[in-house]
Design a protein around this motif. Structure first.
Motif, short mmCIF file in Angstrom:
data_model
loop_
_atom_site.label_atom_id
_atom_site.label_comp_id
_atom_site.label_asym_id
_atom_site.label_seq_id
_atom_site.Cartn_x
_atom_site.Cartn_y
_atom_site.Cartn_z
N ALA A 1 0.86 -1.23 0.00
CA ALA A 1 0.08 0.05 0.01
C ALA A 1 0.95 1.22 -0.05
N PHE A 2 0.40 2.29 -0.66
CA PHE A 2 0.97 3.51 -0.45
C PHE A 2 0.21 4.40 0.24
N ILE A 3 1.09 4.96 1.40
CA ILE A 3 0.60 6.06 2.26
C ILE A 3 1.53 7.17 1.97
N ALA A 4 0.68 8.29 1.69
CA ALA A 4 1.42 9.80 1.21
C ALA A 4 1.78 10.41 2.35
N LEU B 1 -3.51 5.88 -0.29
CA LEU B 1 -3.78 6.93 0.51
C LEU B 1 -3.30 8.26 0.34
N TRP B 2 -3.94 9.10 -0.39
CA TRP B 2 -2.94 10.30 -0.81
C TRP B 2 -2.79 11.54 0.24
N TYR B 3 -2.18 12.34 -0.08
CA TYR B 3 -1.73 13.37 0.92
C TYR B 3 -3.02 14.04 1.61
N ALA C 1 0.67 5.61 -7.74
CA ALA C 1 1.10 5.37 -6.49
C ALA C 1 2.56 4.92 -6.65
N ARG C 2 2.98 4.21 -7.30
CA ARG C 2 4.37 3.56 -7.54
C ARG C 2 5.29 4.61 -7.86
N GLY C 3 4.60 5.47 -8.91
CA GLY C 3 5.51 6.70 -9.50
C GLY C 3 5.75 7.65 -8.20
N HIS C 4 4.80 7.95 -7.42
CA HIS C 4 4.97 8.88 -6.11
C HIS C 4 5.97 8.15 -5.37
N LEU C 5 5.90 6.86 -5.24
CA LEU C 5 6.84 6.30 -4.25
C LEU C 5 8.24 6.36 -4.62
N ALA C 6 8.47 5.97 -5.94
CA ALA C 6 9.66 6.27 -6.53
C ALA C 6 10.28 7.74 -6.39
#
Length: 193
Positions: free
Chosen positions: A24-27, A44-46, A174-179
């Motif tokens: 999961a991506f947690i911003a 979960l975005w910003y 989300a994967r892009g933001h994580l990177a």
């Protein structure tokens, strides 16, 4: 309890700790408290707030909760002895600044920007609540329907399901933001650390 990050708050509440899948991506800016479960590839975005303190909150696989949204639940009352958990299925899209409270969103539901969904509401699979709508307590949006307005009412049947493509796009985003966060040296690994 997951390792802490200075930009995300993950807190236990009365012995219940959020359970967040590793993918999961947690911003940054999110606050997650109590009996909360977040599934694989969910995002979960910003600046979202997810609070499972008086009941539970479940967010299914590949669902996305967009920036500034608030998700809560409700405790037991004489008229609702089980209270109202908030259950979000798989591949659900929740638009920016939505407020979900004690409701159920089935797989592939779409909740637009700035919507309010109140206690006891159900939004069935492949249906949509239009941007800015307020779904008052106990209402049910049937599969394949579009509801809108304040208070929300049936508008029309959808010619096709809102589609899974949006959920898939958010998994990739989300994967892009994580990177990007990792490349910026912010120490952001997967959701938990």
């Amino acid at each position: 309890m997951p390792p802490s990050r200075p930009d995300v708050t993950i807190l236990p509440w009365q012995g219940k700790t959020p359970r967040i899948h590793d993918s999961a991506f947690i911003a940054p800016g999110c606050r997650i408290v109590g009996d909360v479960e977040i599934g694989p590839d969910a995002s979960l975005w910003y600046n979202c707030v997810i609070r499972g303190d008086v009941n539970r909150v479940v967010i299914g696989a590949r669902s996305n909760i967009q920036d500034g949204s608030v998700i809560h639940c409700d405790s037991a009352t004489p008229g609702a002895p089980q209270g109202y958990a908030t259950i979000i299925g798989e591949d659900v899209l929740v638009g920016h600044m939505a407020l979900l409270h004690g409701c159920t969103l089935h797989d592939r539901a779409f909740v637009g920007l700035g919507t309010i969904v109140m206690n006891g509401c159900v939004i069935e699979s492949d249906s949509m609540l239009a941007a800015g709508a307020m779904l008052t307590p106990g209402k049910r949006v049937l599969s394949g329907q579009l509801w809108g307005g304040r208070p929300a009412a049936f508008m029309r049947d959808l010619p096709r399901a809102p589609g899974i493509a949006g959920a898939e796009a958010y998994v990739e985003l989300a994967r892009g933001h994580l990177a990007e966060l990792a490349a910026a040296g912010s120490g952001h690994g997967p959701a938990q650390g």
